[in-house]
Design an enzyme around this catalytic site. Sequence first.
Site, PDB file in Angstrom:
ATOM      1  N   LYS A   1     -12.144 -66.971  -2.158  1.00  9.49           N
ATOM      2  CA  LYS A   1     -13.178 -67.907  -1.713  1.00  9.49           C
ATOM      3  C   LYS A   1     -12.861 -69.312  -2.214  1.00  9.49           C
ATOM      4  O   LYS A   1     -12.884 -70.283  -1.455  1.00  9.49           O
ATOM      5  CB  LYS A   1     -14.526 -67.449  -2.287  1.00  9.49           C
ATOM      6  CG  LYS A   1     -15.699 -68.329  -1.931  1.00  9.49           C
ATOM      7  CD  LYS A   1     -16.966 -67.949  -2.680  1.00  9.49           C
ATOM      8  CE  LYS A   1     -17.252 -66.464  -2.633  1.00  9.49           C
ATOM      9  NZ  LYS A   1     -18.623 -66.137  -3.071  1.00  9.49           N
TER      10      LYS A   1
ATOM     11  N   LYS B   1     -15.797 -64.672 -12.924  1.00 10.66           N
ATOM     12  CA  LYS B   1     -17.198 -64.276 -12.742  1.00 10.66           C
ATOM     13  C   LYS B   1     -17.677 -63.665 -14.051  1.00 10.66           C
ATOM     14  O   LYS B   1     -16.865 -63.203 -14.857  1.00 10.66           O
ATOM     15  CB  LYS B   1     -17.297 -63.233 -11.619  1.00 10.66           C
ATOM     16  CG  LYS B   1     -18.679 -63.093 -11.032  1.00 10.66           C
ATOM     17  CD  LYS B   1     -18.991 -64.140  -9.990  1.00 10.66           C
ATOM     18  CE  LYS B   1     -20.448 -64.061  -9.562  1.00 10.66           C
ATOM     19  NZ  LYS B   1     -20.738 -64.968  -8.445  1.00 10.66           N
TER      20      LYS B   1
ATOM     21  N   ASP C   1     -25.868 -67.272 -10.434  1.00  5.68           N
ATOM     22  CA  ASP C   1     -25.749 -66.212  -9.421  1.00  5.68           C
ATOM     23  C   ASP C   1     -27.085 -65.469  -9.492  1.00  5.68           C
ATOM     24  O   ASP C   1     -28.084 -66.063  -9.945  1.00  5.68           O
ATOM     25  CB  ASP C   1     -24.548 -65.293  -9.732  1.00  5.68           C
ATOM     26  CG  ASP C   1     -24.228 -64.324  -8.592  1.00  5.68           C
ATOM     27  OD1 ASP C   1     -23.610 -64.743  -7.609  1.00  5.68           O
ATOM     28  OD2 ASP C   1     -24.615 -63.134  -8.675  1.00  5.68           O
TER      29      ASP C   1
ATOM     30  N   THR D   1     -25.263 -72.991  -1.004  1.00  9.63           N
ATOM     31  CA  THR D   1     -24.795 -71.685  -0.518  1.00  9.63           C
ATOM     32  C   THR D   1     -25.541 -71.296   0.762  1.00  9.63           C
ATOM     33  O   THR D   1     -24.935 -70.899   1.766  1.00  9.63           O
ATOM     34  CB  THR D   1     -24.975 -70.600  -1.591  1.00  9.63           C
ATOM     35  OG1 THR D   1     -24.400 -71.077  -2.813  1.00  9.63           O
ATOM     36  CG2 THR D   1     -24.314 -69.309  -1.180  1.00  9.63           C
TER      37      THR D   1
ATOM     38  N   ASN E   1     -32.188 -67.996  -4.365  1.00 12.58           N
ATOM     39  CA  ASN E   1     -31.536 -69.279  -4.116  1.00 12.58           C
ATOM     40  C   ASN E   1     -30.841 -69.326  -2.753  1.00 12.58           C
ATOM     41  O   ASN E   1     -31.033 -70.267  -1.975  1.00 12.58           O
ATOM     42  CB  ASN E   1     -30.536 -69.546  -5.247  1.00 12.58           C
ATOM     43  CG  ASN E   1     -29.757 -70.819  -5.033  1.00 12.58           C
ATOM     44  OD1 ASN E   1     -28.614 -70.776  -4.626  1.00 12.58           O
ATOM     45  ND2 ASN E   1     -30.397 -71.946  -5.248  1.00 12.58           N
TER      46      ASN E   1
ATOM     47  N   SER F   1     -20.249 -76.874  -6.257  1.00 13.74           N
ATOM     48  CA  SER F   1     -20.038 -76.861  -7.712  1.00 13.74           C
ATOM     49  C   SER F   1     -18.801 -77.693  -8.057  1.00 13.74           C
ATOM     50  O   SER F   1     -18.788 -78.431  -9.046  1.00 13.74           O
ATOM     51  CB  SER F   1     -19.826 -75.435  -8.218  1.00 13.74           C
ATOM     52  OG  SER F   1     -21.055 -74.796  -8.456  1.00 13.74           O
TER      53      SER F   1
HETATM   54  P1  NDP Z   1     -31.286 -64.856  -6.745  1.00 18.17           P
HETATM   55  O1  NDP Z   1     -31.438 -64.133  -8.035  1.00 18.17           O
HETATM   56  O2  NDP Z   1     -31.783 -66.242  -6.627  1.00 18.17           O
HETATM   57  O3  NDP Z   1     -31.980 -64.004  -5.580  1.00 18.17           O
HETATM   58  C1  NDP Z   1     -31.561 -62.704  -5.314  1.00 18.17           C
HETATM   59  C2  NDP Z   1     -32.461 -62.144  -4.225  1.00 18.17           C
HETATM   60  O4  NDP Z   1     -31.932 -60.904  -3.792  1.00 18.17           O
HETATM   61  C3  NDP Z   1     -33.873 -61.849  -4.708  1.00 18.17           C
HETATM   62  O5  NDP Z   1     -34.761 -61.970  -3.640  1.00 18.17           O
HETATM   63  C4  NDP Z   1     -33.771 -60.402  -5.177  1.00 18.17           C
HETATM   64  O6  NDP Z   1     -34.983 -59.684  -5.181  1.00 18.17           O
HETATM   65  C5  NDP Z   1     -32.827 -59.836  -4.134  1.00 18.17           C
HETATM   66  N1  NDP Z   1     -32.070 -58.728  -4.716  1.00 18.17           N
HETATM   67  C6  NDP Z   1     -31.217 -58.792  -5.768  1.00 18.17           C
HETATM   68  N2  NDP Z   1     -30.729 -57.586  -6.053  1.00 18.17           N
HETATM   69  C7  NDP Z   1     -31.300 -56.751  -5.151  1.00 18.17           C
HETATM   70  C8  NDP Z   1     -31.195 -55.364  -4.915  1.00 18.17           C
HETATM   71  N3  NDP Z   1     -30.398 -54.595  -5.680  1.00 18.17           N
HETATM   72  N4  NDP Z   1     -31.913 -54.837  -3.900  1.00 18.17           N
HETATM   73  C9  NDP Z   1     -32.700 -55.625  -3.124  1.00 18.17           C
HETATM   74  N5  NDP Z   1     -32.843 -56.949  -3.306  1.00 18.17           N
HETATM   75  C10 NDP Z   1     -32.157 -57.479  -4.302  1.00 18.17           C
HETATM   76  O7  NDP Z   1     -29.730 -64.759  -6.378  1.00 18.17           O
HETATM   77  P2  NDP Z   1     -28.883 -65.670  -5.362  1.00 18.17           P
HETATM   78  O8  NDP Z   1     -29.734 -66.012  -4.192  1.00 18.17           O
HETATM   79  O9  NDP Z   1     -28.243 -66.717  -6.152  1.00 18.17           O
HETATM   80  O10 NDP Z   1     -27.730 -64.655  -4.925  1.00 18.17           O
HETATM   81  C11 NDP Z   1     -27.863 -63.780  -3.799  1.00 18.17           C
HETATM   82  C12 NDP Z   1     -26.492 -63.304  -3.354  1.00 18.17           C
HETATM   83  O11 NDP Z   1     -25.691 -64.445  -2.986  1.00 18.17           O
HETATM   84  C13 NDP Z   1     -25.657 -62.562  -4.394  1.00 18.17           C
HETATM   85  O12 NDP Z   1     -24.843 -61.610  -3.735  1.00 18.17           O
HETATM   86  C14 NDP Z   1     -24.775 -63.650  -4.977  1.00 18.17           C
HETATM   87  O13 NDP Z   1     -23.598 -63.129  -5.573  1.00 18.17           O
HETATM   88  C15 NDP Z   1     -24.471 -64.438  -3.715  1.00 18.17           C
HETATM   89  N6  NDP Z   1     -24.021 -65.813  -3.928  1.00 18.17           N
HETATM   90  C16 NDP Z   1     -24.792 -66.705  -4.615  1.00 18.17           C
HETATM   91  C17 NDP Z   1     -24.366 -68.011  -4.774  1.00 18.17           C
HETATM   92  C18 NDP Z   1     -25.222 -69.056  -5.408  1.00 18.17           C
HETATM   93  O14 NDP Z   1     -24.838 -70.236  -5.327  1.00 18.17           O
HETATM   94  N7  NDP Z   1     -26.363 -68.729  -5.985  1.00 18.17           N
HETATM   95  C19 NDP Z   1     -23.028 -68.436  -4.300  1.00 18.17           C
HETATM   96  C20 NDP Z   1     -22.333 -67.441  -3.513  1.00 18.17           C
HETATM   97  C21 NDP Z   1     -22.823 -66.178  -3.376  1.00 18.17           C
HETATM   98  P3  NDP Z   1     -35.662 -59.257  -6.585  1.00 18.17           P
HETATM   99  O15 NDP Z   1     -36.181 -60.534  -7.167  1.00 18.17           O
HETATM  100  O16 NDP Z   1     -36.732 -58.281  -6.213  1.00 18.17           O
HETATM  101  O17 NDP Z   1     -34.581 -58.645  -7.417  1.00 18.17           O
END
Ligand code: NDP
Length: 447
Positions: free
Chosen positions: A115, A127, A167, A211, A242, A379
């Site tokens: 990536k 990571k 993350d 993102t 996020n 970033s």
């Molecule tokens: P956040 O913690 O902000 O949000 C995660 C969201 O996904 C929440 O709504 C959470 O719900 C839900 N979630 C997490 N785990 C589970 C699960 N096992 N089953 C169902 N729902 C789940 O994380 P991000 O938005 O930052 O990240 C989301 C994804 O994007 C990840 O895969 C991350 O690696 C990827 N990503 C993030 C980046 C970033 O800049 N933040 C960059 C690139 C990729 P709940 O609160 O109920 O757990």
Amino acid sequence: MLDSTLQATYDQVLRRNPGEPEFHQAVREVFESLEAIQNLHPEYQDHSILMRLCEPERQIIFRVPWVDDQGTVQINRGYRVEYNSALGPYKGGLRFHPSVNVGIVKFLGFEQIFKNSLTGLPIGGGKGGSDFDPHGRSDGEVMRFCQSFMTELHRHMGEYTDVPAGDIGVGAREIGYLFGQYKRLTNRYEAGVLTGKGLDWGGSLVRKEATGYGAAIFADEMLKARGSSVDGRRVAVSGSGNVALYAIEKVAQLGGIPVTASDSSGYVVDENGIDLALLQQIKEVERGRIHEYAERRGSGARFVKGGSVWDVPADIALPGATQNELDLEAARTLVKNGVLAISEGANMPCTPEAVSVFRAADIPFGPGKAANAGGVATSALEMQQNASRDAWSFEHTEQRLTEIMKGIHARCLETAEEVGRPGDYVVGANVAGFRKVADAMIAFGVI
Ligand code: NDP
């Protein structure tokens, strides 16, 4: 079955890394794509590039002791996998979630190498994270955990060494506590050592949005390549963190209608289009649960406990929660309902079986390492601003992000075409990301 040389290397990866299914899945996907160039580049085999790429340069596992609000000592496990520094300092987020283990961190770190290469910016792959769960913890508990985590991690970091970010479970609050402790321990205001910082202390405009914005832009680019766009389309988004929040915002800006959001308790459908301000209030400000959205939004919105958000008919699917959240059955349902494109906001949210369904139906599928690269790219822009003691405007930074996403999209398409797999974004992303890293590794010799 892979080609025999790739299969032999893959077998070795399985043997050396038992019990890490997500890591195996990520490696296998890249290897399958590399079959397209296997015969063209014997030098990669001569230099054992694949085996070297699969072995992280450094893996750090440490104890994180902290005291909860009841005065009880809690113990978590911290990880940082410094995967590959061929193109720049290790760069990649920290995840705080109970499911975190070394295999999850390795899968994420491995993906991050390609990536980061695809962004065209000088960043290597890494990571980290912990099995700590911030849900339900007080600010004081999160602060003490972050301080303890950083007390170990700081000795491995540096703006030219390893630059973590957020993350799952690591947002502005956590980055603040982590940066505060780093500064205290080192006695240095080294802004470029962490990204996702607050705007008053070295953060970049658009980093928070990047993102999600990027994943929506990538969906738009994939549709434009086929003479269509996000405009007027119904979009199903999973997650409400996020990535999901800002994917929802950008979809709406592009004229689309985001109709869903979810968390681990279930999902909401809002036929009028998700009200972003309300969702942000509940999720970002109050740290509440997704059912509250339907209750407060009123008619047109409903909450479905558990279940699959992919049952909701949509033109575009934008998975933004976590790995393997969209499986074979979900993919079949989406295709039956006429989905036009899938853009992965999360990392590896679609299972290999789901991806096969999209490919077989000739539906454009943007893999996370391309579609969600906007976060890490911004970033790197934050690091540029820190290095030059500058702060760019929202418009300028967003323009850079948009250019980067369009560039990644074009690179994936061109590469896929070049290696005889036109329209295959997975092959395009993996081959384009891999070649730069592999060529740099060869240039450096055996190190
Ligand atoms: P956040 O913690 O902000 O949000 C995660 C969201 O996904 C929440 O709504 C959470 O719900 C839900 N979630 C997490 N785990 C589970 C699960 N096992 N089953 C169902 N729902 C789940 O994380 P991000 O938005 O930052 O990240 C989301 C994804 O994007 C990840 O895969 C991350 O690696 C990827 N990503 C993030 C980046 C970033 O800049 N933040 C960059 C690139 C990729 P709940 O609160 O109920 O757990």
